[in-house]
Design an enzyme around this catalytic site. Sequence first.
Site, PDB file in Angstrom:
ATOM      1  CG  PHE A   1      -2.499  -0.341   0.893  1.00 23.21           C
ATOM      2  CD1 PHE A   1      -2.537  -0.612   0.039  1.00 23.21           C
ATOM      3  CD2 PHE A   1      -3.307   1.031   1.275  1.00 23.21           C
ATOM      4  CE1 PHE A   1      -4.091  -0.727  -0.403  1.00 23.21           C
ATOM      5  CE2 PHE A   1      -5.068   1.044   0.800  1.00 23.21           C
ATOM      6  CZ  PHE A   1      -4.673   0.204   0.627  1.00 23.21           C
TER       7      PHE A   1
ATOM      8  CD  GLN B   1      -6.210  10.521   3.578  1.00 24.49           C
ATOM      9  OE1 GLN B   1      -7.122   9.527   3.573  1.00 24.49           O
ATOM     10  NE2 GLN B   1      -4.236  10.274   3.888  1.00 24.49           N
TER      11      GLN B   1
ATOM     12  CG  HIS C   1      -8.193   7.872  -1.464  1.00 32.35           C
ATOM     13  ND1 HIS C   1      -7.676   7.374  -3.148  1.00 32.35           N
ATOM     14  CD2 HIS C   1      -7.843   7.129  -0.607  1.00 32.35           C
ATOM     15  CE1 HIS C   1      -7.542   6.001  -2.820  1.00 32.35           C
ATOM     16  NE2 HIS C   1      -7.747   5.801  -1.530  1.00 32.35           N
TER      17      HIS C   1
ATOM     18  CG  LEU D   1     -11.783   4.667  -1.943  1.00 30.51           C
ATOM     19  CD1 LEU D   1     -11.276   6.078  -1.706  1.00 30.51           C
ATOM     20  CD2 LEU D   1     -11.590   4.249  -0.297  1.00 30.51           C
TER      21      LEU D   1
ATOM     22  CD  GLU E   1      -3.158   3.904  -0.625  1.00 34.49           C
ATOM     23  OE1 GLU E   1      -3.270   5.003   0.105  1.00 34.49           O
ATOM     24  OE2 GLU E   1      -1.691   3.877  -0.406  1.00 34.49           O
TER      25      GLU E   1
ATOM     26  NE  ARG F   1      -4.808   6.952   1.294  1.00 35.63           N
ATOM     27  CZ  ARG F   1      -5.617   5.696   1.780  1.00 35.63           C
ATOM     28  NH1 ARG F   1      -6.093   6.890   3.026  1.00 35.63           N
ATOM     29  NH2 ARG F   1      -6.333   4.815   2.463  1.00 35.63           N
TER      30      ARG F   1
ATOM     31  CG  HIS G   1     -10.166   8.727   2.279  1.00 34.59           C
ATOM     32  ND1 HIS G   1     -11.154   7.951   1.737  1.00 34.59           N
ATOM     33  CD2 HIS G   1      -9.403   7.689   2.617  1.00 34.59           C
ATOM     34  CE1 HIS G   1     -11.565   6.934   1.645  1.00 34.59           C
ATOM     35  NE2 HIS G   1     -10.010   6.654   2.954  1.00 34.59           N
TER      36      HIS G   1
ATOM     37  NE  ARG H   1      -6.263   7.526   7.131  1.00 37.37           N
ATOM     38  CZ  ARG H   1      -6.993   6.641   6.098  1.00 37.37           C
ATOM     39  NH1 ARG H   1      -6.764   5.426   6.397  1.00 37.37           N
ATOM     40  NH2 ARG H   1      -8.020   7.057   5.091  1.00 37.37           N
TER      41      ARG H   1
END
Length: 605
Positions: free
Chosen positions: A121, A235, A237, A251, A254, A315, A381, A416
């Site tokens: 990730f 954030q 995304h 979404l 990832e 991200r 996100h 994050r």
Amino acid sequence: MERYESHSYDVVVVGAGGAGLRAAIEAAAAGCSVGLVCKSLLGKAHTVMAEGGVAAALATTDPRDSWKVHFRDTMRGGKLLNDWRMAKLHAQEAPARVNELEAWGALFDRTPDGRILQRNFGGHQYPRLAHVGDRTGLEMIRTLQDKTVRSPGVDVYMETTVAKLLKDGDHIAGALAYRRDTGRFIVFRSKAVVLATGGIGRAYRVNSNSWEYTGDGHALAYAAGADLVGMEFVQFHPTGMVWPLSVRGILITEGVRGEGGVLKNARGERFMFRYIPEMFRKDFADSEEEADRWVAEVIAGRKAEARRPPELLTRDVVARAITQEVREGRGSPHGGAFLDIASKRKPEEIRKKLPSMWQQFHELADVDITRQPMEVYPTTHYVMGGVLVDPETQQATVPGLFAAGEVGGGLHGANRLGGNSLSDLLVFGRRAGAGAAGYAKAFAGEPRVETAQVEGAVAELLAPFERTGGGENPYAVQEALQDMMGTYVGIARKEDDLRTALAELEKLRARLGRVVVDGNRQYNPGWNTAIDLGNLLAVSEAVTRAALERRESRGAHTRVEYPDSDTHFGTVNVIVRRQGKRMTVAQEPIPPLPEELRHVVEGEV
């Protein structure tokens, strides 16, 4: 007070996503009576929408992983603004929490020799995400829900919204809530309250969040006098759906990039090689050949010797890169970038590894991702900011108030990493439950709830029914707020825009004061929206004021006039605090990183 339904508990947990369930389990295990209050139905939590996996340094797929590497990745991903104590606890305890979940019945994907399989990730140096295909959050909620309903002393209140925290002097005394089906009010008397209400994504129109994410916990805590930290860090995304418009913002995990998916612009260029920050340059491939070699090694199940593809950068970096490509005229037909896994993996592998993504695009966009690329663009996100908490107990600055999961601040710093939210809610949900139970047991006597406090709050909540004449429509005010936040407090921020946003928030607050709702209180969505609006306005103001205060660019926060990170702002948190009826911000120093952990962050693992 007799006219209200009332209940007394040692601990009330607000929110039944992963953090709330884990907190309730722990508080009940400590012998406390627990009231678990959820805005929606039990099991219908936003955690379900977490797809890729839960980050924990189990080292089952790559033995080089350890809690120190996880700690380093988290701190570097958060641009060193993380609460280092929380980051350390998180990295050290996440493996035990995942193994515990497995012991409770969670069925993770397995390696050929039967261990928990971990995937790559963004921002994680080694494969670290334990997963169940791309439906990890669903499996976690199923497991935690089963454990909760079997725990003695836990009562569940579904479709119930907490509208105000009640206090006795300076400490928490309970909460006022209402049942969404009947509109009737409930008074909860409680020695301790755990907030686990999730995030604020519904303050923006394009978002990946479910309808419950209206900043309730952040606003409740702020109204009760608790400090908020890091609210400027929202954030975006990098990979939300762009087309069709009806599903914009949904979404795309990832995990697509973790399984080898690559980002391309309209010219077919893999543009991420141009956006590798200096901090990460030695850890990422600088050519397509090396990046493709890494994918081949991962697919073959070998320990990767090549460096990772730049699509797996953090991200914040990927979101800014996509935005830049679109802004400079290299975007896809609907204003995004192309995410292509069809040219990297076989169709049967894609359907096996990413079943939800295949189904999502097939049903919503008529796109077969085994043959065609996806169009993607950043979507709101997650909020890294939240209630300022003690790392050990998760207690806020108000005695008796605790927070865990997305509503808690500190762990993720300025950005994050994917997968850390699920381990966050397990590690700190448990700690919040234990902290609240310990507080409740040590609390002498019973908390007092004053009638006047409840009556005042009820009158305020019912005000939209009392107004007459041509008032404001709550849905129109909410849409105006979402559009305004996207326009002035989005990915790239400027001082003039942020000041305009503050002025617009004042106008929207005035409009909220004129909102009128019709009908009765049973299942009245207009009334529910009017109540949510107060929370959304509070968190929107907190984000805007904190963004104005942080005059630099760092992680998820980009200021156009200050494109670089600033040394001073690397040493302070921006705290949002209520003073009377006024929202204030203050810079407060970050506790220094101990020397032995500094060596870890600098790569000496």
